[in-house]
Design a protein around this motif. Structure first.
Motif, mmCIF file in Angstrom:
data_model
loop_
_atom_site.group_PDB
_atom_site.id
_atom_site.type_symbol
_atom_site.label_atom_id
_atom_site.label_comp_id
_atom_site.label_asym_id
_atom_site.label_seq_id
_atom_site.Cartn_x
_atom_site.Cartn_y
_atom_site.Cartn_z
ATOM 1 N N PHE A 39 -86.533 -46.921 -112.104
ATOM 2 C CA PHE A 39 -86.437 -47.876 -110.998
ATOM 3 C C PHE A 39 -85.495 -49.013 -111.353
ATOM 4 C CE2 PHE A 39 -90.448 -45.712 -110.660
ATOM 5 C CZ PHE A 39 -90.518 -45.393 -109.307
ATOM 6 N N HIS A 40 -84.703 -49.418 -110.355
ATOM 7 C CA HIS A 40 -83.827 -50.584 -110.489
ATOM 8 C C HIS A 40 -84.242 -51.575 -109.405
ATOM 9 C CE1 HIS A 40 -80.637 -48.712 -113.156
ATOM 10 N NE2 HIS A 40 -81.354 -47.659 -112.806
ATOM 11 N N PHE A 41 -84.546 -52.784 -109.828
ATOM 12 C CA PHE A 41 -85.057 -53.799 -108.919
ATOM 13 C C PHE A 41 -83.998 -54.848 -108.608
ATOM 14 C CE2 PHE A 41 -88.784 -52.016 -110.984
ATOM 15 C CZ PHE A 41 -89.694 -51.906 -109.945
ATOM 16 N N GLY A 42 -83.990 -55.278 -107.360
ATOM 17 C CA GLY A 42 -83.102 -56.354 -106.964
ATOM 18 C C GLY A 42 -83.574 -57.658 -107.568
ATOM 19 N N VAL A 43 -82.700 -58.331 -108.321
ATOM 20 C CA VAL A 43 -83.071 -59.537 -109.052
ATOM 21 C C VAL A 43 -82.015 -60.625 -108.825
ATOM 22 C CG1 VAL A 43 -84.394 -58.342 -110.840
ATOM 23 C CG2 VAL A 43 -81.928 -58.624 -111.124
ATOM 24 N N PRO A 44 -82.366 -61.892 -109.077
ATOM 25 C CA PRO A 44 -81.373 -62.969 -108.985
ATOM 26 C C PRO A 44 -80.233 -62.756 -109.970
ATOM 27 C CG PRO A 44 -83.611 -63.851 -109.053
ATOM 28 C CD PRO A 44 -83.719 -62.396 -109.377
ATOM 29 N N ARG A 45 -79.108 -63.391 -109.705
ATOM 30 C CA ARG A 45 -77.906 -63.129 -110.510
ATOM 31 C C ARG A 45 -78.040 -63.567 -111.961
ATOM 32 N NH1 ARG A 45 -76.164 -67.011 -106.754
ATOM 33 N NH2 ARG A 45 -75.833 -69.106 -107.612
ATOM 34 N N ASP A 46 -78.999 -64.471 -112.278
ATOM 35 C CA ASP A 46 -79.166 -64.852 -113.676
ATOM 36 C C ASP A 46 -79.944 -63.800 -114.470
ATOM 37 O OD1 ASP A 46 -81.469 -65.427 -112.279
ATOM 38 O OD2 ASP A 46 -81.877 -67.323 -113.306
ATOM 39 N N TRP A 47 -80.288 -62.684 -113.836
ATOM 40 C CA TRP A 47 -80.899 -61.554 -114.532
ATOM 41 C C TRP A 47 -79.862 -60.454 -114.775
ATOM 42 C CZ3 TRP A 47 -86.048 -61.093 -116.170
ATOM 43 C CH2 TRP A 47 -86.879 -62.166 -115.837
ATOM 44 N N THR A 48 -78.628 -60.826 -114.951
ATOM 45 C CA THR A 48 -77.533 -59.878 -115.150
ATOM 46 C C THR A 48 -77.365 -59.559 -116.636
ATOM 47 O OG1 THR A 48 -76.366 -60.657 -113.185
ATOM 48 C CG2 THR A 48 -75.055 -59.506 -114.831
ATOM 49 N N THR A 49 -77.076 -58.305 -116.940
ATOM 50 C CA THR A 49 -76.754 -57.854 -118.305
ATOM 51 C C THR A 49 -75.283 -57.498 -118.401
ATOM 52 O OG1 THR A 49 -78.966 -56.978 -118.747
ATOM 53 C CG2 THR A 49 -77.170 -56.034 -120.016
ATOM 54 N N PRO A 50 -74.572 -58.055 -119.410
ATOM 55 C CA PRO A 50 -74.937 -59.248 -120.156
ATOM 56 C C PRO A 50 -74.786 -60.490 -119.273
ATOM 57 C CG PRO A 50 -72.736 -58.530 -120.776
ATOM 58 C CD PRO A 50 -73.248 -57.529 -119.779
ATOM 59 N N PRO A 51 -75.328 -61.651 -119.707
ATOM 60 C CA PRO A 51 -75.831 -61.982 -121.051
ATOM 61 C C PRO A 51 -77.260 -61.543 -121.324
ATOM 62 C CG PRO A 51 -75.940 -63.916 -119.657
ATOM 63 C CD PRO A 51 -75.275 -62.844 -118.828
ATOM 64 N N TYR B 114 -88.997 -49.575 -121.091
ATOM 65 C CA TYR B 114 -87.708 -50.086 -121.552
ATOM 66 C C TYR B 114 -86.824 -50.346 -120.344
ATOM 67 C CZ TYR B 114 -85.949 -45.328 -120.758
ATOM 68 O OH TYR B 114 -85.611 -44.133 -120.190
ATOM 69 N N GLY B 115 -85.706 -51.016 -120.568
ATOM 70 C CA GLY B 115 -84.784 -51.277 -119.467
ATOM 71 C C GLY B 115 -83.734 -52.302 -119.841
ATOM 72 N N HIS B 116 -83.120 -52.869 -118.823
ATOM 73 C CA HIS B 116 -82.079 -53.881 -119.010
ATOM 74 C C HIS B 116 -81.923 -54.640 -117.702
ATOM 75 C CE1 HIS B 116 -79.374 -51.308 -116.681
ATOM 76 N NE2 HIS B 116 -79.688 -50.302 -117.483
ATOM 77 N N GLU C 231 -93.792 -45.912 -109.333
ATOM 78 C CA GLU C 231 -93.314 -47.233 -108.914
ATOM 79 C C GLU C 231 -94.387 -48.286 -109.166
ATOM 80 O OE1 GLU C 231 -91.999 -49.787 -104.948
ATOM 81 O OE2 GLU C 231 -91.859 -47.588 -104.902
ATOM 82 N N GLU C 232 -95.631 -47.950 -108.888
ATOM 83 C CA GLU C 232 -96.721 -48.889 -109.142
ATOM 84 C C GLU C 232 -96.805 -49.242 -110.628
ATOM 85 O OE1 GLU C 232 -100.028 -46.781 -107.558
ATOM 86 O OE2 GLU C 232 -99.587 -47.317 -105.460
ATOM 87 N N GLN C 233 -96.569 -48.254 -111.479
ATOM 88 C CA GLN C 233 -96.583 -48.519 -112.919
ATOM 89 C C GLN C 233 -95.436 -49.447 -113.316
ATOM 90 O OE1 GLN C 233 -96.414 -44.526 -114.433
ATOM 91 N NE2 GLN C 233 -98.602 -44.142 -114.122
ATOM 92 N N ALA C 234 -94.250 -49.205 -112.747
ATOM 93 C CA ALA C 234 -93.109 -50.071 -113.051
ATOM 94 C C ALA C 234 -93.366 -51.495 -112.587
ATOM 95 C CB ALA C 234 -91.843 -49.510 -112.410
ATOM 96 N N ARG C 235 -93.962 -51.634 -111.422
ATOM 97 C CA ARG C 235 -94.262 -52.973 -110.898
ATOM 98 C C ARG C 235 -95.330 -53.669 -111.744
ATOM 99 N NH1 ARG C 235 -91.904 -54.537 -106.509
ATOM 100 N NH2 ARG C 235 -90.915 -53.049 -105.080
ATOM 101 N N ALA C 236 -96.310 -52.904 -112.215
ATOM 102 C CA ALA C 236 -97.337 -53.493 -113.077
ATOM 103 C C ALA C 236 -96.711 -54.008 -114.373
ATOM 104 C CB ALA C 236 -98.416 -52.456 -113.376
ATOM 105 N N TYR C 237 -95.719 -53.281 -114.867
ATOM 106 C CA TYR C 237 -95.041 -53.746 -116.079
ATOM 107 C C TYR C 237 -94.270 -55.040 -115.803
ATOM 108 C CZ TYR C 237 -92.104 -54.176 -120.122
ATOM 109 O OH TYR C 237 -91.478 -54.694 -121.232
#
Length: 374
Positions: free
Chosen positions: A217-229, A241-243, A276-282
């Motif tokens: 799963f890839h979640f929509g996040v604010p731009r300060d959650w960008t990799t990198p940094p 695991y993830g990024h 998806e529920e497991q990913a959200r719980a994490y």
């Protein structure tokens, strides 16, 4: 001129074909679909490159070598395939798997650092680390653009002279040959690097390889959650695991716990509600500010694992080799592993005994060796 047929144009097969061609072999690469097709384990958008592997030192050595090999492939192709973002291992046990990993990395002179959870939270804003003993930091780890890397490697193989055949291959009796859509192809060496199809084609030799689905799963996040940094992360005890957001794909969160049995040929490509529920719980546990983030991309990937999470590199007949059991942590090693296997095919070395077709012990859960986490 020595000749080889490689069956399967996932990252292992494509990397081996390229390496053999570079060393002067006449190579045919057979793939039933196309490099990077969605049924391949190599078709995930990203994979992690890290060296920590518990008390084992064979895989860390190879991963560290592979990091340099990926850089050379980038220069050769003119594409950025590896994003060196760094990676954090979230350690809950002060004397656990991460501590053993750190000792090995230090012995091998692979850069790492033990961070206090408060320091880790300063480097990874939004991290909830109240259950952590420390964080193992690998500054030279990061994220591979996996699907693109597979396609680029296959393209480079073609440019190096590899003949690419799009066909469904089956073994040709005994000896070094395959039947590709009715056409018999022979060579000095045949390597079956066909991932989740290996136990189907070789039920006696590779029937113990288990194929499972692993929803990503890839979640929509604010731009300060960008990799990198933002670094990549692995949570060994929680099997996740993830990024952060890379290339606009959203923040990746994937469970590493053993998934359901899966058929790569006929299995559905829709993710399951409970995963998806497991990913959200994490997310809620480790990154609570992201609770309620929307899923912007999801994908069904697969693992093809031996019972002990060790690979298969074994000759089953004169000149016929099986190469598999790689899923989970195999992708990152590909260019370095290709050199290792090329030496084996050339008769310059023998494969490690751990990769043989001996009876494999059943691990006490897939997390026992740390082998399956990318």
């Amino acid at each position: 001129m020595k000749s080889a047929i490689v069956v399967g144009a996932g990252i292992w097969g494509a990397s081996l074909a390229l390496r053999l061609a570079d060393e002067g072999w006449r190579v045919t690469l057979v793939e039933q679909y196309a490099p990077g097709h969605v049924r391949q384990a190599s078709a995930g958008e990203t994979r992690l490159l890290r060296c920590a592997h518990g008390s084992d030192d064979w895989y860390p050595r190879l991963a560290w070598q592979a990091r340099d090999d990926w850089r050379r492939l980038e220069r050769r192709s003119g594409e950025e395939l590896y994003v060196e973002s760094g990676l954090m291992w979230f350690a809950r046990d002060p004397d656990g798997w991460e501590t053993r990993s750190a000792r090995v990395l230090e012995r091998l002179d692979i850069p790492c650092e033990l961070l206090d959870p408060a320091e880790a939270a300063r480097r990874f804003p939004g991290l909830r680390g109240d259950d952590l003993a420390f964080v193992l930091w690998e500054p030279n780890a990061g994220v591979l653009r996996a699907r693109r890397a597979t396609q680029v490697t296959a393209r480079l193989a073609g440019a190096a002279g590899v003949r690419q055949v799009r066909a469904r291959a089956v073994p040709y009796g005994r000896g070094a040959g395959v039947v590709a859509d009715g056409e018999v192809l022979t060579a000095d060496r045949v390597v079956w690097a066909c991932g989740a199809w290996l136990p189907r084609l070789f039920p006696h030799e590779a029937g113990h390889v288990e194929v499972t689905r692993q929803d990503t799963f890839h979640f929509g996040v604010p731009r300060d959650w960008t990799t990198p940094p933002l670094p990549a992360f692995c949570d060994y005890d929680l099997s996740a695991y993830g990024h952060g957001d890379l290339d606009g794909m959203g923040m990746k969160v994937t469970g590493d716990a053993e998934g359901e049995p899966y058929d790569a040929e006929s299995g559905g490509r829709r993710v399951l509600r409970h995963t998806e529920e497991q990913a959200r719980a994490y997310l809620a546990r480790r990154f609570p500010s992201l609770v309620g983030a929307p899923v912007v991309f999801s994908q069904v990937c697969q693992y093809a694992l031996t019972r002990d999470a060790e690979w298969i590199i074994a000759e089953i007949d004169d000149g016929v080799w099986l190469l598999g059991g790689e899923s989970g942590h195999g992708f990152k090693h590909a260019p370095a592993l290709a050199g290792y296997v090329a030496e084996i095919l050339d008769g310059a070395r023998e494969p490690e005994a751990r990769f043989g077709l001996h009876r494999r012990p059943v691990a006490r859960g897939l997390r026992t060796s740390g082998g399956t986490m990318p």
